[in-house]
Motif scaffolding. Structure first.
Motif, PDB file in Angstrom:
ATOM      1  N   MET A   1     -14.999-140.954 -26.616  1.00 54.28           N
ATOM      2  CA  MET A   1     -15.064-141.493 -25.260  1.00 54.28           C
ATOM      3  C   MET A   1     -14.068-142.637 -25.122  1.00 54.28           C
ATOM      4  O   MET A   1     -13.897-143.424 -26.040  1.00 54.28           O
ATOM      5  CB  MET A   1     -16.471-142.013 -24.953  1.00 54.28           C
ATOM      6  N   SER A   2     -13.427-142.741 -23.967  1.00 46.70           N
ATOM      7  CA  SER A   2     -12.441-143.789 -23.740  1.00 46.70           C
ATOM      8  C   SER A   2     -12.878-144.653 -22.568  1.00 46.70           C
ATOM      9  O   SER A   2     -13.477-144.170 -21.616  1.00 46.70           O
ATOM     10  CB  SER A   2     -11.069-143.164 -23.454  1.00 46.70           C
ATOM     11  N   ALA A   8      -3.318-140.176 -20.685  1.00 49.43           N
ATOM     12  CA  ALA A   8      -2.352-139.100 -20.903  1.00 49.43           C
ATOM     13  C   ALA A   8      -2.001-139.083 -22.383  1.00 49.43           C
ATOM     14  O   ALA A   8      -1.678-140.119 -22.961  1.00 49.43           O
ATOM     15  CB  ALA A   8      -1.094-139.320 -20.071  1.00 49.43           C
ATOM     16  N   VAL A   9      -2.065-137.898 -22.979  1.00 49.24           N
ATOM     17  CA  VAL A   9      -1.794-137.736 -24.403  1.00 49.24           C
ATOM     18  C   VAL A   9      -0.718-136.661 -24.572  1.00 49.24           C
ATOM     19  O   VAL A   9      -0.989-135.467 -24.392  1.00 49.24           O
ATOM     20  CB  VAL A   9      -3.069-137.333 -25.182  1.00 49.24           C
ATOM     21  N   GLU A  10       0.514-137.095 -24.847  1.00 51.63           N
ATOM     22  CA  GLU A  10       1.622-136.170 -25.121  1.00 51.63           C
ATOM     23  C   GLU A  10       1.763-135.099 -24.033  1.00 51.63           C
ATOM     24  O   GLU A  10       1.913-133.906 -24.317  1.00 51.63           O
ATOM     25  CB  GLU A  10       1.435-135.508 -26.493  1.00 51.63           C
ATOM     26  N   VAL A  11       1.723-135.536 -22.778  1.00 48.78           N
ATOM     27  CA  VAL A  11       1.787-134.590 -21.657  1.00 48.78           C
ATOM     28  C   VAL A  11       3.209-134.038 -21.516  1.00 48.78           C
ATOM     29  O   VAL A  11       4.180-134.795 -21.467  1.00 48.78           O
ATOM     30  CB  VAL A  11       1.330-135.260 -20.356  1.00 48.78           C
ATOM     31  N   ARG A  12       3.283-132.717 -21.420  1.00 47.92           N
ATOM     32  CA  ARG A  12       4.577-132.044 -21.279  1.00 47.92           C
ATOM     33  C   ARG A  12       4.542-131.141 -20.043  1.00 47.92           C
ATOM     34  O   ARG A  12       3.544-130.497 -19.750  1.00 47.92           O
ATOM     35  CB  ARG A  12       4.899-131.208 -22.522  1.00 47.92           C
ATOM     36  N   LYS A  13       5.694-131.115 -19.358  1.00 50.64           N
ATOM     37  CA  LYS A  13       5.819-130.297 -18.156  1.00 50.64           C
ATOM     38  C   LYS A  13       7.196-129.652 -18.125  1.00 50.64           C
ATOM     39  O   LYS A  13       8.210-130.335 -18.340  1.00 50.64           O
ATOM     40  CB  LYS A  13       5.618-131.161 -16.893  1.00 50.64           C
ATOM     41  N   TYR A  63      -6.586-136.821 -18.948  1.00 50.38           N
ATOM     42  CA  TYR A  63      -7.991-137.083 -18.614  1.00 50.38           C
ATOM     43  C   TYR A  63      -8.080-138.083 -17.465  1.00 50.38           C
ATOM     44  O   TYR A  63      -7.305-139.048 -17.394  1.00 50.38           O
ATOM     45  CB  TYR A  63      -8.736-137.683 -19.816  1.00 50.38           C
ATOM     46  N   VAL A  64      -9.043-137.864 -16.577  1.00 46.77           N
ATOM     47  CA  VAL A  64      -9.490-138.883 -15.627  1.00 46.77           C
ATOM     48  C   VAL A  64     -10.950-139.140 -15.957  1.00 46.77           C
ATOM     49  O   VAL A  64     -11.780-138.227 -15.896  1.00 46.77           O
ATOM     50  CB  VAL A  64      -9.316-138.441 -14.169  1.00 46.77           C
ATOM     51  N   GLY A  65     -11.252-140.381 -16.353  1.00 48.34           N
ATOM     52  CA  GLY A  65     -12.523-140.648 -16.987  1.00 48.34           C
ATOM     53  C   GLY A  65     -12.519-139.905 -18.315  1.00 48.34           C
ATOM     54  O   GLY A  65     -11.537-139.934 -19.058  1.00 48.34           O
ATOM     55  N   ASP A  66     -13.583-139.203 -18.613  1.00 48.83           N
ATOM     56  CA  ASP A  66     -13.612-138.388 -19.824  1.00 48.83           C
ATOM     57  C   ASP A  66     -13.535-136.903 -19.499  1.00 48.83           C
ATOM     58  O   ASP A  66     -13.910-136.054 -20.309  1.00 48.83           O
ATOM     59  CB  ASP A  66     -14.879-138.707 -20.628  1.00 48.83           C
ATOM     60  N   GLU A  67     -13.026-136.607 -18.301  1.00 47.53           N
ATOM     61  CA  GLU A  67     -12.908-135.216 -17.864  1.00 47.53           C
ATOM     62  C   GLU A  67     -11.482-134.734 -18.052  1.00 47.53           C
ATOM     63  O   GLU A  67     -10.530-135.323 -17.530  1.00 47.53           O
ATOM     64  CB  GLU A  67     -13.316-135.099 -16.394  1.00 47.53           C
ATOM     65  N   LEU A  68     -11.303-133.664 -18.816  1.00 48.54           N
ATOM     66  CA  LEU A  68      -9.993-133.061 -19.009  1.00 48.54           C
ATOM     67  C   LEU A  68      -9.533-132.450 -17.691  1.00 48.54           C
ATOM     68  O   LEU A  68     -10.255-131.678 -17.065  1.00 48.54           O
ATOM     69  CB  LEU A  68     -10.068-131.997 -20.102  1.00 48.54           C
ATOM     70  N   ILE A  69      -8.335-132.808 -17.282  1.00 51.26           N
ATOM     71  CA  ILE A  69      -7.828-132.387 -15.979  1.00 51.26           C
ATOM     72  C   ILE A  69      -7.131-131.024 -16.092  1.00 51.26           C
ATOM     73  O   ILE A  69      -6.246-130.820 -16.922  1.00 51.26           O
ATOM     74  CB  ILE A  69      -6.838-133.444 -15.430  1.00 51.26           C
ATOM     75  N   VAL A  87     -10.143-128.119  -7.469  1.00 51.25           N
ATOM     76  CA  VAL A  87     -10.368-128.816  -6.190  1.00 51.25           C
ATOM     77  C   VAL A  87     -11.437-129.889  -6.355  1.00 51.25           C
ATOM     78  O   VAL A  87     -11.290-131.003  -5.829  1.00 51.25           O
ATOM     79  CB  VAL A  87     -10.771-127.803  -5.098  1.00 51.25           C
ATOM     80  N   ALA A  88     -12.490-129.592  -7.093  1.00 52.00           N
ATOM     81  CA  ALA A  88     -13.548-130.578  -7.317  1.00 52.00           C
ATOM     82  C   ALA A  88     -13.017-131.787  -8.083  1.00 52.00           C
ATOM     83  O   ALA A  88     -13.354-132.930  -7.762  1.00 52.00           O
ATOM     84  CB  ALA A  88     -14.703-129.931  -8.077  1.00 52.00           C
ATOM     85  N   GLN A  89     -12.178-131.564  -9.075  1.00 53.50           N
ATOM     86  CA  GLN A  89     -11.594-132.687  -9.814  1.00 53.50           C
ATOM     87  C   GLN A  89     -10.688-133.522  -8.913  1.00 53.50           C
ATOM     88  O   GLN A  89     -10.668-134.748  -8.997  1.00 53.50           O
ATOM     89  CB  GLN A  89     -10.792-132.171 -11.013  1.00 53.50           C
TER      90      GLN A  89
END
Length: 254
Positions: A1-2, A8-13, A63-69, A87-89
């Motif tokens: 938990m954070s 963001a952890v090593e986000v790639r696009k 993540y936003v909060g502890d929810e993986l986006i 949509v809910a996120q």
């Protein structure tokens, strides 16, 4: 938990074969204001759009909060979430764009009320009361019944901010919110964002307004070539000990 609201952890696009985000890692605490600066094409706007799932990232974790986006984990694999869950996120996140993206056929008040009524299913009377309070907050109560085309650019952007706030987001994202404005209306919009910062709203702001970043941000980040190159509180970020590359970039803005 954070304890971070955004992680963001090593986000790639990628856009086709072009890697736009090359492993972006950062955290934003609840109540923190983070300003992101950097040259055009560095990935700043793309990163915001990945947080709000207007773009899909292809590597790392966000993540936003502890929810993986955008995904769910299945062992070591990431599986895309269905649209309904995306949509809910997204409801937790407000976003304000360079262009105002208001509905031109609706009044300012109708623009602010639209999403809480249609997306959240809230009672119109309750939403109207909250919308009017938000318009008062951004200095537009006298324009509630006006149509966007009758507003200045600064007024349109303040209406867009009120519209985003109407969803009661945990996080606000601003993608160069003053880039389409003249200097006078820029000040109007920055004053509203400053008030949000003082109220404790968590915000990530892509901006070229260095004076604003110095005054409002808790941290400032330089993004270049799809990577975070420097991350520091404003006093250090803009100070004499800043790296040479950062000083060179800042000199092009000033």
């Amino acid at each position: 938990m954070s304890s971070a609201l955004v992680r963001a952890v090593e986000v790639r696009k990628f856009f086709g074969p072009t890697e736009v985000l090359k492993g972006v890692s950062l955290e934003v605490a609840r109540g923190e204001v983070l300003c992101i600066i950097g040259p055009s094409g560095s990935g700043k706007s793309t990163f915001l759009r990945c947080i709000n799932q207007l773009e899909t990232y292809q590597g790392g974790r966000l993540y936003v909060g502890d929810e993986l986006i955008g995904y769910r984990e299945a062992g070591q694999r990431l599986l895309p979430l269905p649209t309904s869950q995306v949509v809910a996120q997204r409801r937790r996140i407000g976003m304000v764009f360079q262009q105002f993206n208001l509905f031109w056929h609706m009044t300012v008040l109708q623009n602010v009320m639209e999403a809480p009524v249609k997306v959240l299913g809230e009672a119109p009377a309750q939403v109207r009361e909250r919308a009017l309070a938000l318009l008062e907050r951004v200095g537009l109560s006298h324009k509630a019944d006006a149509y966007p085309m009758k507003l200045s650019g600064g007024q349109q952007q303040r209406a867009a901010i009120a519209r985003a706030l109407a969803m009661r987001p945990e996080l606000m994202l601003f993608d160069e919110p003053t880039s389409a404005l003249d200097p006078e209306t820029t000040g109007e919009v920055l004053a509203v964002i400053s008030e949000l910062a003082a109220s404790g709203m968590t915000m990530i702001i892509v901006t070229h307004e260095m004076g604003f970043a110095r005054q409002v941000a808790h941290r400032v980040v330089l993004m270049e070539d799809g990577l975070i190159k420097h991350d520091a509180p404003p006093a250090r970020f803009f100070g004499d000990e800043a790296p040479a590359r950062l000083k060179a970039f800042l000199s092009t803005i000033h």
